[in-house]
Structure formats: structure tokens, C-alpha cells
Design an enzyme around this catalytic site. Structure first.
Site, PDB file in Angstrom:
ATOM      1  N   ASN A   1       0.870  -1.179   0.000  1.00 31.81           N
ATOM      2  CA  ASN A   1       0.000   0.000   0.000  1.00 31.81           C
ATOM      3  C   ASN A   1       0.905   1.228   0.000  1.00 31.81           C
ATOM      4  OD1 ASN A   1      -1.813   2.028   0.507  1.00 31.81           O
ATOM      5  ND2 ASN A   1      -2.334   1.363   2.595  1.00 31.81           N
TER       6      ASN A   1
ATOM      7  N   LYS B   1       0.137   4.241  -0.381  1.00 25.69           N
ATOM      8  CA  LYS B   1      -0.520   5.445   0.171  1.00 25.69           C
ATOM      9  C   LYS B   1      -0.253   6.641  -0.756  1.00 25.69           C
ATOM     10  CE  LYS B   1      -0.310   3.369   4.710  1.00 25.69           C
ATOM     11  NZ  LYS B   1      -0.219   3.529   6.164  1.00 25.69           N
TER      12      LYS B   1
ATOM     13  N   HIS C   1      -9.642   1.331   4.642  1.00 20.96           N
ATOM     14  CA  HIS C   1      -8.388   1.537   5.383  1.00 20.96           C
ATOM     15  C   HIS C   1      -8.645   2.508   6.541  1.00 20.96           C
ATOM     16  CE1 HIS C   1      -4.323   2.731   6.391  1.00 20.96           C
ATOM     17  NE2 HIS C   1      -3.923   1.627   5.799  1.00 20.96           N
TER      18      HIS C   1
ATOM     19  N   GLU D   1      -7.055   4.920   7.593  1.00 19.95           N
ATOM     20  CA  GLU D   1      -6.837   6.336   7.273  1.00 19.95           C
ATOM     21  C   GLU D   1      -8.066   6.919   6.574  1.00 19.95           C
ATOM     22  OE1 GLU D   1      -3.090   5.666   5.324  1.00 19.95           O
ATOM     23  OE2 GLU D   1      -2.244   5.151   7.279  1.00 19.95           O
TER      24      GLU D   1
ATOM     25  N   GLU E   1      -5.572  -4.629  10.637  1.00 24.32           N
ATOM     26  CA  GLU E   1      -4.561  -3.602  10.862  1.00 24.32           C
ATOM     27  C   GLU E   1      -4.876  -2.838  12.146  1.00 24.32           C
ATOM     28  OE1 GLU E   1      -2.528  -2.549   6.877  1.00 24.32           O
ATOM     29  OE2 GLU E   1      -4.249  -1.233   7.113  1.00 24.32           O
TER      30      GLU E   1
ATOM     31  N   GLY F   1       2.368   2.528  10.751  1.00 21.94           N
ATOM     32  CA  GLY F   1       3.333   3.605  10.552  1.00 21.94           C
ATOM     33  C   GLY F   1       4.011   4.059  11.838  1.00 21.94           C
TER      34      GLY F   1
ATOM     35  N   SER G   1       3.266  -1.842  10.483  1.00 21.80           N
ATOM     36  CA  SER G   1       4.716  -1.917  10.738  1.00 21.80           C
ATOM     37  C   SER G   1       5.296  -3.302  10.468  1.00 21.80           C
ATOM     38  CB  SER G   1       5.047  -1.454  12.157  1.00 21.80           C
ATOM     39  OG  SER G   1       4.654  -0.106  12.335  1.00 21.80           O
TER      40      SER G   1
HETATM   41  P1  PGA Z   1       2.705   0.432   7.682  1.00 26.76           P
HETATM   42  O1  PGA Z   1       1.226   0.629   7.018  1.00 26.76           O
HETATM   43  O2  PGA Z   1       3.241  -0.848   7.148  1.00 26.76           O
HETATM   44  O3  PGA Z   1       3.469   1.640   7.231  1.00 26.76           O
HETATM   45  O4  PGA Z   1       2.486   0.392   9.163  1.00 26.76           O
HETATM   46  C1  PGA Z   1       0.366  -0.450   6.823  1.00 26.76           C
HETATM   47  C2  PGA Z   1      -0.922   0.043   6.235  1.00 26.76           C
HETATM   48  O5  PGA Z   1      -1.415   1.108   6.639  1.00 26.76           O
HETATM   49  O6  PGA Z   1      -1.510  -0.606   5.342  1.00 26.76           O
END
Ligand code: PGA
Length: 256
Positions: free
Chosen positions: A11, A13, A97, A99, A169, A175, A215
Site C-alpha cells: 500500500n 498510500k 483503510h 486512514e 490492521e 506507521g 509496521s
Molecule cells: P505500515 O502501514 O506498514 O506503514 O504500518 C500499513 C498500512 O497502513 O496498510
């Protein structure tokens, strides 16, 4: 478990111009373009879908989008339909997601409309579910995951469920560098599989891939990916660089 092919999805983003995305894709393809044992999906931003798709021509790596609008067409400024994605040879789409839930106020009902529309258009949804830190600390992790999963899957039929990929998640791990422990992750993955069993029966529930996201990195992937109900990863930060993404694919391959 050999029953389910592992999935590693990147992803990206809101990162990478089309040119940067093509460069990254070429580096990945050079090493694992025909990787056979793991399903690999790259999810660039909309503006890079077409050029990354071209760089993937003839490869087994799949193309995914990060969002989609449920309606077919119309006055939805700034939005993108399933048909538009399909025309760029997109096969997967990340939906719900955290976000999008947090910054764009997406509800389970709206995410569900997208899931249903994606499936009606032969796109495989990657449905994201997961609790915030406050929700975990309040002891409501499983209740939140149940609400996200059942809400997101409303109206999805038994014929369709194996086309859905679920990504657990935990929001507090995205992140942040704070990965869930394998025990924390496996507990929730098993819970999701139980929910799917109640909804669709064991034979179908055993076929649905449930990814971990938050992460995930080459250093912690092997332990996560060997858990019974963890079938791959939805990777943010570590998907932006060819080396770490390739190492994650290799970890999934080794755990298969
Ligand atoms: P990350 O993001 O691996 O940077 O923690 C995962 C995601 O949001 O899909």
C-alpha cells in the site's frame, strides 16, 4: 498452511509519482516478476495506476487501487468507479483503510457499499479492519473487529467470499514502528476466521486470506507469517523500497 496462498500487498498510500512508481515496479519485477508461490499486489496512487500497470504487463504481480467509489458513474467530483479501475487492469482494491475511516469519515455502511460494488465488478476487495489504541485499552478490540468485519461484508454471498481478502490492521501499529505481538495478531486473526465460519461455514472460511498490517518489516515478518491464521501482509512503509518489499515476499514464500 498450504490451503491458502500467501498474499503480500504493498500500500503505497500518497507516495510516488508515476515515474517513481515505475522505477520501483521495475526493480521489484526484476527480482520477483514471476514469483509463483505468493500472490503479490502493488497498490499505487490513482495517478500511477496506468503506468505501473504497463510495467507489470506479462508479469504475475497484480495491480490494486487504494480506494473506489461505489456508484457506477455520475456527479462525484474527485472519485473513481470500479469500471474505471477495471479499464486500467486493476484486479484488487483496498477498502476501509483506517486512514479513510479516520480522515475521510468513512462508515461501515459506506465501506460495505464499496465492497459489494467491487465484487459486482470482479474486483477483489482488501477489506481493512482494526481497532485504535483507545479501543484496545478499553478492551473492545474484538467488538470493533467484529463490527468492521460484519459491517463490511453485509450482503456478500457465499460465492463471493473467497474473492475477499481481509486485512487486520491495528491502528496503533500503522506507521508507528509498533508491531502487534504475534500472539496479539494471531488472536484477532483466529477471531476473524471464527466470524467467517459463523457467516459462511468452515470450508469457505478456511479459504479466505486474512492479512496482517501495521509496521510489518523483513525483521518481524517471519514470525507473523508462520502463525496459523496469518496469510500475508498489507505493507505500508516497507513497500516503498524495493529491497524491503522483496524481502517480505521472500519471507512469505519461506512461510508457505
Ligand atoms: P505500515 O502501514 O506498514 O506503514 O504500518 C500499513 C498500512 O497502513 O496498510
Amino acid at each position: 498452511m498450504t490451503l491458502r496462498r500467501k498474499v503480500i500487498a504493498g500500500n503505497w498510500k500518497m507516495n510516488k509519482t508515476a515515474a517513481d512508481g515505475v522505477a520501483l515496479t521495475k526493480d521489484i519485477v526484476a527480482e520477483i516478476g514471476r514469483e509463483a508461490t505468493v500472490d503479490i499486489v502493488l497498490c499505487p496512487p490513482f495517478t500511477a495506476l496506468e503506468s505501473v500497470g504497463r510495467a507489470l504487463e506479462g508479469q504475475s504481480i497484480k495491480l490494486g487501487a487504494q480506494n473506489m467509489h461505489p456508484e457506477k458513474s455520475g456527479a462525484y467530483t474527485g472519485e473513481t468507479s470500479a469500471e474505471m479501475l477495471r479499464s486500467l487492469f486493476v484486479t484488487h482494491v483496498i477498502l476501509g483503510h483506517s486512514e479513510r475511516r479516520t480522515y475521510f469519515a468513512e462508515t461501515d455502511a459506506f465501506i460495505n457499499k464499496k465492497v459489494v460494488a467491487a465484487l459486482a465488478n470482479q474486483l477483489k476487495p482488501i477489506l481493512c479492519v482494526g481497532e485504535t489504541l483507545a479501543e484496545r485499552e478499553a478492551g473492545s478490540t474484538l467488538a470493533v473487529v467484529q463490527r468492521h468485519t460484519e459491517g463490511g461484508l453485509a450482503g456478500v454471498t457465499a460465492e463471493q467470499i473467497t474473492s475477499v481478502i481481509i486485512a487486520y490492521e491495528p491502528v496503533w501499529a500503522i506507521g508507528t514502528g509498533k508491531v502487534a505481538t504475534t500472539a496479539q495478531a494471531q488472536e484477532v486473526h483466529a477471531f476473524i476466521r471464527d466470524l467467517l465460519t459463523k457467516l459462511y461455514g468452515a470450508p469457505l472460511a478456511q479459504k479466505v486470506r486474512i492479512l496482517y498490517g501495521g509496521s510489518m518489516k523483513p525483521a518481524n515478518a517471519a514470525e507473523l507469517l508462520t502463525q496459523k491464521d496469518i496469510d500475508g501482509g498489507l505493507i505500508g512503509g516497507a513497500s516503498l523500497e524495493a529491497r524491503s518489499f522483496i524481502d517480505l515476499v521472500k519471507a512469505a514464500d519461506a512461510a508457505s
